[in-house]
Scaffold this motif. Sequence first.
Motif, PDB file in Angstrom:
ATOM      1  N   UNK A 123       0.834  -1.212   0.000  1.00 34.80           N
ATOM      2  CA  UNK A 123       0.000   0.000   0.000  1.00 34.80           C
ATOM      3  C   UNK A 123       0.861   1.252   0.000  1.00 34.80           C
ATOM      4  N   UNK A 124       1.961   1.224   0.777  1.00 31.48           N
ATOM      5  CA  UNK A 124       2.861   2.386   0.758  1.00 31.48           C
ATOM      6  C   UNK A 124       3.442   2.595  -0.637  1.00 31.48           C
ATOM      7  N   UNK A 125       3.779   1.487  -1.298  1.00 33.40           N
ATOM      8  CA  UNK A 125       4.318   1.595  -2.657  1.00 33.40           C
ATOM      9  C   UNK A 125       3.266   2.134  -3.621  1.00 33.40           C
ATOM     10  N   UNK A 126       2.006   1.686  -3.451  1.00 37.34           N
ATOM     11  CA  UNK A 126       0.930   2.198  -4.315  1.00 37.34           C
ATOM     12  C   UNK A 126       0.739   3.694  -4.134  1.00 37.34           C
ATOM     13  N   UNK A 127       0.757   4.145  -2.871  1.00 41.13           N
ATOM     14  CA  UNK A 127       0.567   5.577  -2.598  1.00 41.13           C
ATOM     15  C   UNK A 127       1.691   6.394  -3.231  1.00 41.13           C
ATOM     16  N   UNK A 128       2.952   5.927  -3.041  1.00 46.47           N
ATOM     17  CA  UNK A 128       4.089   6.659  -3.626  1.00 46.47           C
ATOM     18  C   UNK A 128       4.007   6.673  -5.145  1.00 46.47           C
ATOM     19  N   UNK A 129       3.653   5.532  -5.729  1.00 46.88           N
ATOM     20  CA  UNK A 129       3.541   5.448  -7.184  1.00 46.88           C
ATOM     21  C   UNK A 129       2.413   6.335  -7.692  1.00 46.88           C
ATOM     22  N   UNK A 130       1.305   6.364  -6.944  1.00 47.70           N
ATOM     23  CA  UNK A 130       0.188   7.208  -7.346  1.00 47.70           C
ATOM     24  C   UNK A 130       0.574   8.684  -7.342  1.00 47.70           C
ATOM     25  N   UNK A 131       1.340   9.091  -6.333  1.00 48.98           N
ATOM     26  CA  UNK A 131       1.782  10.488  -6.275  1.00 48.98           C
ATOM     27  C   UNK A 131       2.674  10.819  -7.476  1.00 48.98           C
ATOM     28  N   UNK A 132       3.566   9.906  -7.824  1.00 52.65           N
ATOM     29  CA  UNK A 132       4.424  10.135  -8.991  1.00 52.65           C
ATOM     30  C   UNK A 132       3.593  10.250 -10.271  1.00 52.65           C
ATOM     31  N   UNK A 133       2.602   9.368 -10.391  1.00 51.17           N
ATOM     32  CA  UNK A 133       1.781   9.376 -11.602  1.00 51.17           C
ATOM     33  C   UNK A 133       0.893  10.619 -11.664  1.00 51.17           C
ATOM     34  N   UNK A 134       0.386  11.081 -10.508  1.00 48.16           N
ATOM     35  CA  UNK A 134      -0.403  12.321 -10.503  1.00 48.16           C
ATOM     36  C   UNK A 134       0.443  13.494 -10.993  1.00 48.16           C
ATOM     37  N   UNK A 135       1.686  13.534 -10.509  1.00 47.23           N
ATOM     38  CA  UNK A 135       2.566  14.623 -10.948  1.00 47.23           C
ATOM     39  C   UNK A 135       2.831  14.525 -12.452  1.00 47.23           C
ATOM     40  N   UNK A 136       3.064  13.312 -12.944  1.00 48.06           N
ATOM     41  CA  UNK A 136       3.277  13.127 -14.385  1.00 48.06           C
ATOM     42  C   UNK A 136       2.035  13.515 -15.169  1.00 48.06           C
ATOM     43  N   UNK A 137       0.869  13.112 -14.657  1.00 46.52           N
ATOM     44  CA  UNK A 137      -0.385  13.426 -15.349  1.00 46.52           C
ATOM     45  C   UNK A 137      -0.582  14.930 -15.450  1.00 46.52           C
ATOM     46  N   UNK A 138      -0.323  15.653 -14.365  1.00 42.83           N
ATOM     47  CA  UNK A 138      -0.508  17.103 -14.377  1.00 42.83           C
ATOM     48  C   UNK A 138       0.467  17.768 -15.351  1.00 42.83           C
ATOM     49  N   UNK A 139       1.730  17.385 -15.265  1.00 44.14           N
ATOM     50  CA  UNK A 139       2.727  18.024 -16.124  1.00 44.14           C
ATOM     51  C   UNK A 139       2.534  17.695 -17.590  1.00 44.14           C
ATOM     52  N   UNK A 140       2.287  16.418 -17.902  1.00 40.02           N
ATOM     53  CA  UNK A 140       2.164  16.021 -19.301  1.00 40.02           C
ATOM     54  C   UNK A 140       0.861  16.524 -19.921  1.00 40.02           C
ATOM     55  N   UNK A 141      -0.203  16.626 -19.130  1.00 38.29           N
ATOM     56  CA  UNK A 141      -1.463  17.151 -19.685  1.00 38.29           C
ATOM     57  C   UNK A 141      -1.331  18.641 -20.010  1.00 38.29           C
ATOM     58  N   UNK A 142      -0.600  19.384 -19.169  1.00 38.23           N
ATOM     59  CA  UNK A 142      -0.403  20.803 -19.443  1.00 38.23           C
ATOM     60  C   UNK A 142       0.452  20.996 -20.693  1.00 38.23           C
TER      61      UNK A 142
END
Length: 366
Positions: free
Chosen positions: A40-59
Motif C-alpha cells: 500500500x505504501x508503494x501504491x501511494x508513492x507510485x500514485x503520487x508520482x503518476x499524478x505529478x506526471x499526469x498534471x505536467x504532461x497534460x499541461x
Amino acid sequence: MSGSPKAAEIRLLEPEERRLAEARAGKAEEECRRREAASERARIALAEQLRASLAGESESLRSAVRALRAAAPDLSVPGGIPHLEAQIDNIVAFPRRDPASLGAAVSKIRALAAGVAAIGGRIASQEAAIAAETDTIRREIAAEAARLAAVAQSDEPSRQGIVAAVTAELQARLAGFEADEVTMAWCGDEVRAVTDALSALAAANEPDEAACALNARLDAALLTAQDRQLAEERRAHIVAALREGLREQGFQVGEASLVGGGFDSEVAFRAVRADRRWVDVSVPVEGHVFYDVDGAERVTERGADGAAYTRCDETELRLVALHTDLAERFGVATGELFWETKNPAREGQNANALPSGGPSSTRRRG
C-alpha cells in the motif's frame, strides 16, 4: 566408540504438529499484514508520482494543441484540428487514486501527445510541399486528426494503458513481497526473477495474461515459502527438545548450527557428559535424527542366521529414555532406534540399513 552411528525416525505428534501449524498460520497472517502495508505504501508513492506526471504532461499537451491549431488554419487542414481541451480536462479531472488507473490516464495523455506530434510532423511536410499543392498530405493530416479525436473520445483501454495498469499493480505487490523476510529468505530468487520479467510486459502479445502468469508465480512462491518456514520451525522445535532432553540426562549441550552452506543442510550439535563422553546429534529438515555416541562398549554376537551383529546396550538404553522424554514433554515422536549392524531379529523388524543423512564425519565412522 560405540560403533555404527545410531538413527531413528523423528516427527511431531499430531497435537504438537497442529500447535506448530496454528502458530505458523498466525505468523503468516502478520507477515501478510506487513506485506500488504508495504504494498500500500508503494501504491501511494507510485500514485503520487503518476499524478505529478499526469498534471505536467497534460499541461504540455494543452500547449502543444494550442500551438498546433495556430499552425493549422482551416485551409491547410480540412475540418481543422479537433478541440481536445475538454477531453484532456476530463482525463485529468476524473477521480483516481490507484496507480493502475492513474497509469492508464498518463498512457492516454501520452497517446494523444504522440498524435499531436504526428500531425505537427505532417503539417511541416505540407508546408514544404505547399508550392505543389499536394492534396495527399492534407488528406493524411485530416485522417490523423480524425483518429486523434477518436482516441480522445474512446473509453476502450489502449494497449499502453493495460501495460501501465498491470505493471503498476505488480510493482506495488512486489514491494510487499520484498518487505516479507520469510518469503525473501526461501523464495527471494523467484521474487527477483518476477521483478526482472516486468520489463517484458510491454512486448507481450497479451500483457494482461502475462501479468496474470507473473502473479501466479508470486502466489506459488508465497506458498512454497510458508511450507518451508513451517518445516524449519518444526525442525527447530525438535532440535530444542533434543537439547533439553540431553541436558536432563546430565550433558553439557553445545549450540546447534548448520553443517554446510545452505538452509537445507543438517543442524548438528554436540553434548558432553562430565566424564568427557559425548554424543553428536544431527537433524535434517525432515526424516531421521542421527546420533554418534562416544565411549560405550559394543558387543558382537552371532545371530540365528550365523551373521555377526552388534549390541550397544548402554547407548540404546540412554537414547530410548531420551525418546520417551521427547514424546512425553515435547510432543516429538521417534521410531525404533537402529544402526547398521543391528540384528534384524530384535524387536521383530529389519533395521540393518541406515538411511542416508547425518554429518559426513558421522557417516565415515559407520
